[in-house]
Design an enzyme around this catalytic site. Structure first.
Site, short mmCIF file in Angstrom:
data_model
loop_
_atom_site.label_atom_id
_atom_site.label_comp_id
_atom_site.label_asym_id
_atom_site.label_seq_id
_atom_site.Cartn_x
_atom_site.Cartn_y
_atom_site.Cartn_z
N LYS A 165 -13.85 -11.33 -36.74
CA LYS A 165 -13.75 -12.03 -35.54
C LYS A 165 -13.49 -10.82 -34.59
CE LYS A 165 -12.10 -16.63 -37.21
NZ LYS A 165 -11.37 -17.60 -37.53
N GLN A 185 -5.27 -18.36 -37.06
CA GLN A 185 -5.80 -18.57 -38.19
C GLN A 185 -5.29 -19.48 -39.14
OE1 GLN A 185 -9.11 -17.36 -38.85
NE2 GLN A 185 -8.99 -18.07 -40.76
N ASP A 201 -10.95 -22.61 -30.91
CA ASP A 201 -11.17 -23.48 -32.19
C ASP A 201 -11.36 -24.79 -31.80
OD1 ASP A 201 -11.36 -21.85 -34.68
OD2 ASP A 201 -9.22 -21.54 -34.48
N1 GUN Z 1 -9.45 -21.53 -41.30
C1 GUN Z 1 -10.52 -21.90 -42.08
N2 GUN Z 1 -11.49 -22.01 -40.99
C2 GUN Z 1 -10.87 -21.80 -39.78
C3 GUN Z 1 -11.33 -21.78 -38.40
O1 GUN Z 1 -12.48 -22.37 -38.07
N3 GUN Z 1 -10.59 -21.35 -37.46
C4 GUN Z 1 -9.31 -21.06 -37.75
N4 GUN Z 1 -8.43 -20.74 -36.85
N5 GUN Z 1 -8.63 -21.02 -39.09
C5 GUN Z 1 -9.51 -21.27 -40.01
#
Ligand code: GUN
Length: 314
Positions: free
Chosen positions: A56, A100, A123
Site C-alpha cells: 500500500k 490493517q 477502507d
Molecule cells: N484485511 C484484509 N482485507 C483488508 C482490507 O481491505 N483493509 C484492511 N484494513 N484490512 C484488511
C-alpha cells in the site's frame, strides 16, 4: 467446440486506474499544494498483513502520494492504539487512515474502526460509511466505498455496461466484501441474493446468476457445472493450497476456473483478477478524501463534483 470465457485482466485495469489517480494527484497538488497522504496502521507481525501494508505504501508513492506506516507491537493496549488513531484524525496532513485487519484478539475491532474519522476512513469500514452505502439516493454521492467491492464493480461495469435488471449472486457475507458488494449491486439495479454458510441449495442459486461474485474464501467451492452459460464471474477468493509454485503451494480462487471458463462469458483469474484492483481503489479513496477535505477547508461543496480520478462513477 466448447466456448471459452473472456479472461478479465484486473492487473491491466488497476494499472490504468493508478495512471488516472496519478494525474488526479498531480492536478490537486498543482492547484492547491495538497499532497494526499495515507497512514497505515499495522498491529503485530502477521506476515501477509505486513506485505499488504508495504505494498500500500509503495503504490501510494508510485502515484505521487505520501504515506506513513505505523507498526505496533502485537501486545499494544487498545488505548494506545486509539490514541494513535486520534492523533492521525487530528493531523491535517493525513487524508486517509487504514487499520490493517485482522487485529489481535485482545483488541475490540469494532471500537477501533469506529474511532477512525469517517472522512478519513479509506477502507469504508466505519458504521457511518457502512450506513451511507446502504442508503438510497443522490444525497450520498460523496460516500466512501470499500476497496475490493469498488474494484469488482469497475470490472463488471467494463464488462457489461449497465447491470440493470440482472440477477446477481454474492457468495459470502463478510463486512469487507460480501455485504458492501451486495449493496453496490443493488444500487446498480441488480436483483441481488447473498449466499452464506447456511444457504441450502447453493448450486441452484448460483445457476440463476447473470453475475456471480464469490468471496467465500473456500477453494474450489463453485463448480463450473453450476454456472449459468454466459454469466460474468468475479472470483474474490484468494486461497493458498498445496501446489508447485516453488514453495509447495499456489493461490487459487473460490471458483473451479478451468470448469467455469467453459461456461461463463467472462471470468476473473486468480491471481491477476480482483486482487490488483483493491490497492488501486484504496488510492482512489485516498485521493477522493483529500479532495473532499480540501473542499471542506475552502468551503466548497465536494458533492456532485467529478470523481477523483475522473473515471470512477459507481
Ligand atoms: N484485511 C484484509 N482485507 C483488508 C482490507 O481491505 N483493509 C484492511 N484494513 N484490512 C484488511
Amino acid at each position: 467446440m466448447t466456448a471459452t470465457a473472456r479472461i478479465i485482466d484486473g492487473k491491466r485495469r488497476a494499472d490504468q486506474l493508478r495512471r488516472d489517480i496519478a494525474i488526479g494527484v498531480e492536478r490537486l497538488r498543482d492547484e492547491s499544494g495538497v499532497v494526499p497522504k495515507l497512514a497505515a496502521i499495522l498491529v503485530g507481525d502477521d506476515p501477509a498483513s505486513a506485505i499488504y501494508v508495504r505494498r500500500k505504501g509503495e503504490q501510494a508513492a508510485a502515484v505521487g502520494m505520501q504515506s506513513e506506516s505505523h507498526r505496533l507491537s502485537a501486545t499494544i493496549s487498545q488505548d494506545e492504539l486509539l490514541a494513535l488513531i486520534d492523533r492521525l484524525n487530528h493531523d491535517g496532513t493525513v487524508h486517509g487512515i487504514l487499520v490493517q485487519l485482522p487485529l489481535p484478539p485482545h483488541i475490540d475491532k469494532a471500537a477501533v474502526l469506529r474511532r477512525v474519522d469517517p472522512r478519513k476512513d479509506v477502507d469504508g469500514f466505519h458504521p457511518v460509511n457502512v450506513g451511507l452505502l446502504a442508503s438510497d439516493g443522490e444525497a450520498v454521492d460523496g460516500r466512501i466505498i470499500p476497496c475490493t467491492p469498488m474494484g469488482c464493480m469497475m470490472l463488471l461495469a467494463d464488462e457489461l455496461g449497465s447491470l440493470e435488471g440482472l440477477n446477481a449472486v454474492v457468495v459470502g457475507c463478510s463486512n469487507i466484501v460480501g455485504r458492501p458488494m451486495a449493496q453496490l449491486l443493488l444500487q446498480a439495479r441488480c436483483t441481488v441474493s447473498i449466499a452464506h454458510i447456511h444457504t441450502r441449495d447453493l448450486p441452484e442459486l448460483v445457476a440463476r446468476a447473470d453475475i456471480l461474485v464469490s468471496a467465500a474464501g473456500a477453494p474450489g467451492l463453485i463448480r463450473g457445472s453450476w454456472i449459468k452459460p454466459g454469466a460474468v464471474v468475479v472470483d474474490v477468493g484468494i486461497n493458498r493450497v498445496p501446489g508447485d509454485n516453488g514453495n509447495g503451494s499456489r493461490i487459487v480462487g473460490d471458483v473451479c476456473f478451468d470448469e467455469a471458463k467453459a461456461r461463463a462469458a467472462a471470468i476473473t483469474p486468480v491471481p491477476g483478477g480482483v486482487g490488483p484492483m483493491t490497492i488501486a481503489c484504496l488510492l482512489e479513496n485516498t485521493l477522493r478524501a483529500a479532495i473532499a477535505m480540501k473542499s471542506d477547508r475552502d468551503g466548497e461543496a465536494a458533492v456532485g463534483k467529478e470523481p477523483a480520478s475522473q473515471l470512477v462513477r459507481i
